[in-house]
Enzyme design. Structure first.
Site, PDB file in Angstrom:
ATOM      1  N   TYR A   1      86.130 -58.658  45.693  1.00 48.84           N
ATOM      2  CA  TYR A   1      87.560 -58.525  45.996  1.00 48.84           C
ATOM      3  C   TYR A   1      88.087 -59.599  46.938  1.00 48.84           C
ATOM      4  O   TYR A   1      89.295 -59.669  47.174  1.00 48.84           O
ATOM      5  CB  TYR A   1      87.846 -57.129  46.559  1.00 48.84           C
ATOM      6  CG  TYR A   1      88.127 -56.120  45.467  1.00 48.84           C
ATOM      7  CD1 TYR A   1      89.292 -56.183  44.711  1.00 48.84           C
ATOM      8  CD2 TYR A   1      87.210 -55.116  45.165  1.00 48.84           C
ATOM      9  CE1 TYR A   1      89.555 -55.282  43.704  1.00 48.84           C
ATOM     10  CE2 TYR A   1      87.459 -54.193  44.147  1.00 48.84           C
ATOM     11  CZ  TYR A   1      88.625 -54.287  43.427  1.00 48.84           C
ATOM     12  OH  TYR A   1      88.880 -53.400  42.414  1.00 48.84           O
TER      13      TYR A   1
ATOM     14  N   GLU B   1      63.619 -40.394  37.099  1.00 48.81           N
ATOM     15  CA  GLU B   1      64.607 -41.275  36.463  1.00 48.81           C
ATOM     16  C   GLU B   1      66.029 -40.802  36.693  1.00 48.81           C
ATOM     17  O   GLU B   1      66.906 -41.599  37.028  1.00 48.81           O
ATOM     18  CB  GLU B   1      64.341 -41.353  34.946  1.00 48.81           C
ATOM     19  CG  GLU B   1      65.385 -42.187  34.209  1.00 48.81           C
ATOM     20  CD  GLU B   1      65.235 -42.152  32.695  1.00 48.81           C
ATOM     21  OE1 GLU B   1      66.163 -42.605  32.006  1.00 48.81           O
ATOM     22  OE2 GLU B   1      64.205 -41.669  32.180  1.00 48.81           O
TER      23      GLU B   1
ATOM     24  N   ASP C   1      62.406 -40.010  31.022  1.00 47.75           N
ATOM     25  CA  ASP C   1      62.619 -39.517  29.662  1.00 47.75           C
ATOM     26  C   ASP C   1      61.540 -40.063  28.725  1.00 47.75           C
ATOM     27  O   ASP C   1      61.036 -41.178  28.921  1.00 47.75           O
ATOM     28  CB  ASP C   1      63.981 -39.964  29.136  1.00 47.75           C
ATOM     29  CG  ASP C   1      65.141 -39.204  29.768  1.00 47.75           C
ATOM     30  OD1 ASP C   1      64.904 -38.133  30.348  1.00 47.75           O
ATOM     31  OD2 ASP C   1      66.286 -39.692  29.678  1.00 47.75           O
TER      32      ASP C   1
END
Length: 413
Positions: free
Chosen positions: A156, A242, A294
């Site tokens: 920014y 995870e 996963d």
């Protein structure tokens, strides 16, 4: 209903007749792994000790004055080039994929030393040269004032020039590589993302933090890891998770009270602060790190970033990687072993299958026959599953059946 608070008789039966023993027995194999780790005298190898056929580029932590000196030297070099009539250009290390190499002796990805010119006079690179100059100036200002900002803050400061944060983020990595320092040495940090909970206490910039008193949300992992000191813990292992949903379940169930551990997550793709924090915990406490991801190629890619490093930051892999993480679950072989319902198994997409096949071609995967076997099983079945698939047996099945059984049997690879 079982006294284990939520895991009913049906869920226990689905564990194929195995019974969960008391916490001390459950942790015996974990403690044996921890003892083995503490007794090992393995010294981490460095690039300098290897006789590689090519040069590599690595970075080190530098203090503010040293980095300011490197920035000033870079700008003097540019000024001298202009005065000599050779134009305005930066010599920037190439972080292209072709320069990323996996080194088995180090068990991580490294960056080959190749440099490309970034001239201001070229239409292809003039904007990048301008952004590089602007960010060098901003970093010099930060170091001079001894203050830290987030990558978003930096973006920014000049939105019109940077256009998109991904562009200023990429230049930051270029500059760290060019200046020979870690990205944290530039005093620009990522916003807080990772969280930790469990049997851990430390001081953050002098303030005492007890991670057992942080509720289900956990303690945000500090973006400036250098301010973390006095790390103490009675944990038997670190559980790397995870996803945020699994983290919340384990935190709410106070899993770490029954099975003394530290639980942390980066809520998906790992950020630099979480990777640094994990490495610092591992090297300080010398306890095993067990991973819960996963059962899909992307879970394994996330795990590989913690273990071997990322292509994007291969120049800093020595500081960011924790090579000896054990893959606890959810593994493809667990789907049948724990009778995961068919409706909870998702079909792999073509992209999933391509990613899985690419993983099988990785040298570090080939060197681990058990990983190869699990990946081949996943690709043969063409199904995947999320950690949340375990919730089909009850919301607390993860904390009260699945993880205790995996720990009890020492079922990690």
């Amino acid at each position: 209903m079982s006294k284990r608070g939520g895991a009913d008789d049906k869920a226990l039966a689905l564990a194929k007749g195995k019974r969960i023993r008391g916490a001390e027995d459950v942790l015996k194999k974990v403690q044996a792994l921890a003892a083995q780790l503490k007794n090992s005298k393995e010294v981490e190898k460095t690039l300098a000790e290897l006789d590689l056929p090519y040069n590599c580029r690595e970075v080190v932590d530098k203090d503010g004055e040293d980095v300011m000196g490197e920035i000033e030297a870079a700008m003097y070099s540019v000024a001298a080039s202009i005065l000599e009539g050779e134009g305005f250009a930066f010599d920037v290390p190439s972080r292209a994929k072709g320069n990323q190499m996996y080194v088995p002796e180090l068990d991580r990805i490294v960056l080959r030393d190749a440099v490309s010119k970034r001239p201001f006079a070229s239409t292809a690179t003039c904007r990048k040269a301008a952004v590089t100059t602007r960010i060098l100036g901003l970093v010099h200002e930060l170091l001079g004032k001894n203050i830290h900002v987030t990558k978003r803050d930096l973006f920014y400061t000049d939105v019109k020039l940077f256009e998109d944060q991904s562009q200023s983020d990429a230049i930051l990595d270029d500059l760290a590589c060019m200046l020979g320092c870690t990205r944290s040495s530039l005093n620009v940090v990522a916003s807080e993302k990772g969280v930790v909970v469990g049997r851990l206490s430390f001081r953050e910039d002098g303030d005492f933090i007890d991670c057992q008193r942080m509720g289900v949300g956990g303690k945000a992992i500090p973006p400036n890891i250098d301010k973390v000191t006095d790390i103490t813990s009675d944990a038997s292992f670190i559980l790397l998770v995870e996803k945020d949903a699994a983290f919340m379940r384990l935190a709410e169930d106070r899993f770490y009270n029954t099975y003394p551990c530290i639980i942390l997550t980066a809520k998906g793709q790992p950020d630099v602060a979480t990777r640094l924090f994990l490495k610092k915990l591992k090297s300080t406490l010398k306890i095993p790190v067990l991973a819960l991801v996963d059962s899909d190629p992307y879970g394994l890619k996330i795990l590989s970033v913690y273990m071997k490093g990322s292509m994007n930051m291969s120049y800093d892999s020595s500081n960011l990687t924790t090579p000896d993480i054990k893959w606890l679950g959810v593994r493809p072989s667990d789907l049948d072993r724990f009778d995961i319902p068919q409706q909870c198994r998702l079909p792999m997409t073509e992209e999933d299958i391509k990613t899985g096949r690419r993983l099988l071609e990785e040298d570090w995967v080939k060197s681990n026959p058990e990983w190869v076997r699990e990946l081949e099983l996943m690709l043969a079945s063409k199904v995947k599953a999320e950690i949340q698939a375990l919730s089909s047996f009850g919301f607390q099945y993860l904390s009260q059946v699945y993880l205790p059984l995996k720990l009890q049997e020492g079922d990690w690879i």
